[in-house]
Write an enzyme that holds these catalytic residues in place. Structure first.
Site, PDB file in Angstrom:
ATOM      1  N   ARG A 308       0.834  -1.211   0.000  1.00 27.28           N
ATOM      2  CA  ARG A 308       0.000   0.000   0.000  1.00 27.28           C
ATOM      3  C   ARG A 308       0.861   1.250   0.000  1.00 27.28           C
ATOM      4  O   ARG A 308       0.542   2.247  -0.665  1.00 27.28           O
ATOM      5  CB  ARG A 308      -0.921   0.001   1.213  1.00 27.28           C
ATOM      6  CG  ARG A 308      -1.699   1.308   1.391  1.00 27.28           C
ATOM      7  CD  ARG A 308      -2.584   1.270   2.607  1.00 27.28           C
ATOM      8  NE  ARG A 308      -3.164   2.576   2.869  1.00 27.28           N
ATOM      9  CZ  ARG A 308      -2.647   3.494   3.664  1.00 27.28           C
ATOM     10  NH1 ARG A 308      -1.510   3.242   4.313  1.00 27.28           N
ATOM     11  NH2 ARG A 308      -3.245   4.656   3.841  1.00 27.28           N
ATOM     12  N   SER A 323      -6.731   3.267   0.875  1.00 23.37           N
ATOM     13  CA  SER A 323      -6.649   2.716   2.227  1.00 23.37           C
ATOM     14  C   SER A 323      -6.474   1.200   2.119  1.00 23.37           C
ATOM     15  O   SER A 323      -6.292   0.651   1.023  1.00 23.37           O
ATOM     16  CB  SER A 323      -7.913   3.066   3.013  1.00 23.37           C
ATOM     17  OG  SER A 323      -9.041   2.428   2.436  1.00 23.37           O
ATOM     18  N   ASP A 366     -19.353   4.554  11.061  1.00 19.33           N
ATOM     19  CA  ASP A 366     -19.822   5.347  12.195  1.00 19.33           C
ATOM     20  C   ASP A 366     -19.897   6.804  11.777  1.00 19.33           C
ATOM     21  O   ASP A 366     -18.907   7.394  11.350  1.00 19.33           O
ATOM     22  CB  ASP A 366     -18.879   5.182  13.383  1.00 19.33           C
ATOM     23  CG  ASP A 366     -19.323   5.999  14.584  1.00 19.33           C
ATOM     24  OD1 ASP A 366     -20.499   5.890  14.967  1.00 19.33           O
ATOM     25  OD2 ASP A 366     -18.500   6.743  15.138  1.00 19.33           O
ATOM     26  N   GLN A 395     -17.390   7.787   1.173  1.00 17.41           N
ATOM     27  CA  GLN A 395     -16.849   8.485   2.332  1.00 17.41           C
ATOM     28  C   GLN A 395     -17.172   9.971   2.271  1.00 17.41           C
ATOM     29  O   GLN A 395     -17.517  10.592   3.274  1.00 17.41           O
ATOM     30  CB  GLN A 395     -15.341   8.275   2.415  1.00 17.41           C
ATOM     31  CG  GLN A 395     -14.711   8.817   3.685  1.00 17.41           C
ATOM     32  CD  GLN A 395     -13.232   8.478   3.786  1.00 17.41           C
ATOM     33  OE1 GLN A 395     -12.636   8.015   2.816  1.00 17.41           O
ATOM     34  NE2 GLN A 395     -12.652   8.699   4.942  1.00 17.41           N
ATOM     35  N   ASN A 417     -15.960  -1.984  10.205  1.00 18.22           N
ATOM     36  CA  ASN A 417     -14.641  -1.406  10.461  1.00 18.22           C
ATOM     37  C   ASN A 417     -14.538  -0.887  11.889  1.00 18.22           C
ATOM     38  O   ASN A 417     -14.178   0.260  12.129  1.00 18.22           O
ATOM     39  CB  ASN A 417     -14.343  -0.294   9.459  1.00 18.22           C
ATOM     40  CG  ASN A 417     -15.385   0.811   9.522  1.00 18.22           C
ATOM     41  OD1 ASN A 417     -16.551   0.565   9.829  1.00 18.22           O
ATOM     42  ND2 ASN A 417     -14.983   2.023   9.228  1.00 18.22           N
ATOM     43  N   SER A 420     -11.458   1.137  13.302  1.00 22.34           N
ATOM     44  CA  SER A 420     -11.193   2.563  13.114  1.00 22.34           C
ATOM     45  C   SER A 420     -11.470   3.344  14.387  1.00 22.34           C
ATOM     46  O   SER A 420     -10.963   4.456  14.565  1.00 22.34           O
ATOM     47  CB  SER A 420     -12.052   3.110  11.973  1.00 22.34           C
ATOM     48  OG  SER A 420     -13.431   2.969  12.289  1.00 22.34           O
ATOM     49  N   ILE A 443      -5.128  -2.362  13.396  1.00 31.42           N
ATOM     50  CA  ILE A 443      -3.809  -2.899  13.069  1.00 31.42           C
ATOM     51  C   ILE A 443      -2.840  -2.507  14.179  1.00 31.42           C
ATOM     52  O   ILE A 443      -2.740  -1.331  14.548  1.00 31.42           O
ATOM     53  CB  ILE A 443      -3.316  -2.378  11.708  1.00 31.42           C
ATOM     54  CG1 ILE A 443      -4.249  -2.835  10.593  1.00 31.42           C
ATOM     55  CG2 ILE A 443      -1.896  -2.832  11.437  1.00 31.42           C
ATOM     56  CD1 ILE A 443      -3.868  -2.326   9.236  1.00 31.42           C
ATOM     57  N   HIS A 469     -25.818 -20.003  11.314  1.00 31.58           N
ATOM     58  CA  HIS A 469     -25.510 -21.421  11.519  1.00 31.58           C
ATOM     59  C   HIS A 469     -26.612 -22.342  10.988  1.00 31.58           C
ATOM     60  O   HIS A 469     -26.443 -23.568  10.996  1.00 31.58           O
ATOM     61  CB  HIS A 469     -25.284 -21.694  13.007  1.00 31.58           C
ATOM     62  CG  HIS A 469     -24.248 -22.734  13.262  1.00 31.58           C
ATOM     63  ND1 HIS A 469     -23.661 -23.479  12.261  1.00 31.58           N
ATOM     64  CD2 HIS A 469     -23.664 -23.160  14.424  1.00 31.58           C
ATOM     65  CE1 HIS A 469     -22.786 -24.312  12.785  1.00 31.58           C
ATOM     66  NE2 HIS A 469     -22.766 -24.144  14.094  1.00 31.58           N
ATOM     67  N   ASP A 473     -21.908 -23.997   8.023  1.00 30.70           N
ATOM     68  CA  ASP A 473     -21.238 -24.724   9.104  1.00 30.70           C
ATOM     69  C   ASP A 473     -19.898 -24.076   9.420  1.00 30.70           C
ATOM     70  O   ASP A 473     -19.395 -23.219   8.673  1.00 30.70           O
ATOM     71  CB  ASP A 473     -21.055 -26.196   8.740  1.00 30.70           C
ATOM     72  CG  ASP A 473     -20.347 -26.403   7.414  1.00 30.70           C
ATOM     73  OD1 ASP A 473     -19.347 -25.675   7.155  1.00 30.70           O
ATOM     74  OD2 ASP A 473     -20.768 -27.261   6.621  1.00 30.70           O
TER      75      ASP A 473
END
Length: 499
Positions: A308, A323, A366, A395, A417, A420, A443, A469, A473
């Site tokens: 990146r 990003s 958010d 964004q 995310n 963040s 990260i 579920h 599985d």
């Protein structure tokens, strides 16, 4: 006296015909006829205000009946149009006008909040606000009037016009743009957005009902033509938001909301559940019916961090911020090709599974309004750069609280995310009718052992998966996670499967 009565009759006839809309041609004939029949009339004083000349003489060169008139404006009800997606009611957040204010086409009237998105309503008329039907925080209903507007379209003032000679000119308000004999359907706000960006509506493919051109169609067209991200339109945008700070982790996020200064109160407060909170109540209540299976994993992103860094400068030259999220989304799409059950939906009676052809992956975001999940669509057909461009667009709209309904619907898989904001592991809740979701942690730079048992610095990220579920599985979820992890730990391996 007989002459005076004749003139009075003429004036009365002219006044009546002006008031009730007699055509100018017919009025011309009436005036000429009565004027010629009064050949012996002679006035030396303007006793009647309808005559602007001091005298009226029997002459073939004197043919002036000058007058002026004004017709009051027509009050029309400006109704809340259908927003789509089955939305029948919205919450009024803010009014931009008051009773008595003058508005023009494209001026903002109010901002409303549905359970999916915030929408700014713009005027379709020129006129004066005469009535507002709702207060802030009221619930407005689709098809019901929002305001009454006294339009100016029917107001006609004709000062000092020659009734006999002057032709009438009427202004018509067109609701559609006509191009080469075909009508292009678009709202005034969309036409304004196209005009500001020098876009011909005839070149844009409409995705709305009856091929109507939507705001999203204009934004997508501009992004494809220039590769740039369109800023919010000035006439629908609030004051500029705080600048978005680029995080080292690169997870999609919007500008941090300012922490409000809270004042202590000793009284309880009760508020109605509305807007995005109302949508969350509905979605999470449905999610309670799904038996969740959880799975967590650790991913070493050291190679991806290096890649990146190398590509970031290249994409910025092309106007796109890169990003880590585009890599996460593309790796997920490649994994869904191998495990299509994770990109499916189960009907309410649990009788049929629908495997989705498109990989429409939502990204939990958010915002100041709460949790929103914009969707990047058809990722299976997009490059990493194209995914990054679409994320930039979402964004930008998210920061301005202008994500459209089309941006927030149609998801088939979701990545949250949460990293963040903070945290490493989570327990994400599935968004029905989807059957799987992932939550990405932050990260961290942590010590790890390499192949030679040496301690090295590694960029570590944790991911948490939840699956339905009833049809998925544990082994399927684990295999998908391992494949997704391998693509991110060895990003060059994605080149083998990219199309």
């Amino acid at each position: 006296m007989a002459a005076l009565r004749t003139v009075r009759n003429v004036l009365g006839s002219v006044s009546v015909r002006l008031r009730f809309g007699t055509s100018r041609t017919a009025l011309r004939q009436v005036c000429v006829h009565h004027y010629r029949s009064c050949s012996n009339i002679h006035f030396t004083k303007p006793e009647y205000p309808a005559f602007n000349k001091s005298s009226l003489r029997n002459s073939t060169q004197s043919r002036f009946f000058r007058s002026s008139t004004a017709v009051n404006g027509q009050v029309v009800q400006f109704k809340l149009s259908d927003i789509g997606e089955g939305i029948t009611e919205v919450h009024v957040k803010e009014w931009y006008v008051n009773v008595g204010d003058t508005v023009s086409q494209f001026d903002s009237i109010c901002e409303v909040q549905s359970d999916k998105a915030s929408v700014t309503i713009t005027s379709r008329y020129d006129g004066v606000i005469r009535k507002i039907y709702y207060s802030v925080d009221d619930i407005a209903y689709v098809g019901k009037p929002l305001v009454d507007i006294e339009t100016e379209a029917v107001r006609a003032v004709i000062p000092e016009q020659d009734v006999v000679e002057a032709p009438a000119v009427l202004n018509e308000e067109h609701t559609h743009q006509e191009i080469k004999g075909q009508k292009v359907l678009a709202t005034p706000a969309v036409r304004r957005l196209a005009m500001e960006n020098n876009i011909k509506l005839s070149e844009v493919v409409g995705t709305g009902k009856d091929e109507r051109i939507l705001k999203e169609d204009i934004l997508n067209y501009l992004a494809k033509q220039t590769g740039a991200i369109l800023p919010p339109s000035p006439e629908i945008s609030p004051p500029p938001p705080e600048p978005v700070l680029s995080k080292p982790k690169g997870i999609l996020s919007v500008s941090k909301p300012k922490t409000p200064i809270l004042e202590f109160t000793d009284k309880d407060r009760t508020e109605p559940v509305k807007g995005i909170q109302k949508a969350m109540v509905k979605t999470m209540s449905a999610a309670l019916k799904i038996p969740h299976f959880g799975y967590s994993e650790e991913v070493n992103l050291t190679r991806l961090v290096k890649l990146r860094k190398e590509l970031k400068a290249v994409t910025e030259e092309r106007g796109i911020k890169l990003s880590y999220m585009p890599f996460f989304l593309k790796a997920a799409s490649l994994g869904l090709l191998q495990h299509p059950i994770l990109n499916s939906s189960l009907d309410e009676n649990c009788q049929f599974i629908t495997y989705k052809a498109s990989h429409n992956i939502g990204i939990a975001m958010d915002t100041q309004q709460g949790l929103l999940v914009p969707v990047v669509k058809n990722i299976q057909a997009l490059s990493v750069f194209e995914v990054a461009a679409e994320l930039n667009r979402l964004q930008t709209l998210g920061s301005a609280n202008h994500l459209g309904t089309n941006d927030l619907t149609g998801g088939t898989f979701t990545l949250s995310n949460i990293g963040s904001i903070g945290g490493t592991y989570a327990k994400p809740v599935i968004l029905p009718p989807e059957v799987a979701i992932g939550a990405i942690g932050k990260i961290q730079v942590l010590p790890r052992f390499n192949d030679k048992d040496e301690v090295i610095k590694a960029h570590i990220m944790n991911v948490s998966w939840s699956a339905d579920h009833r049809i998925i599985d544990g082994a399927t979820m684990a295999r998908f996670s391992n494949l997704w992890k391998s693509y991110l730990e060895n990003p060059a391996s994605m080149l083998l499967d990219l199309k």
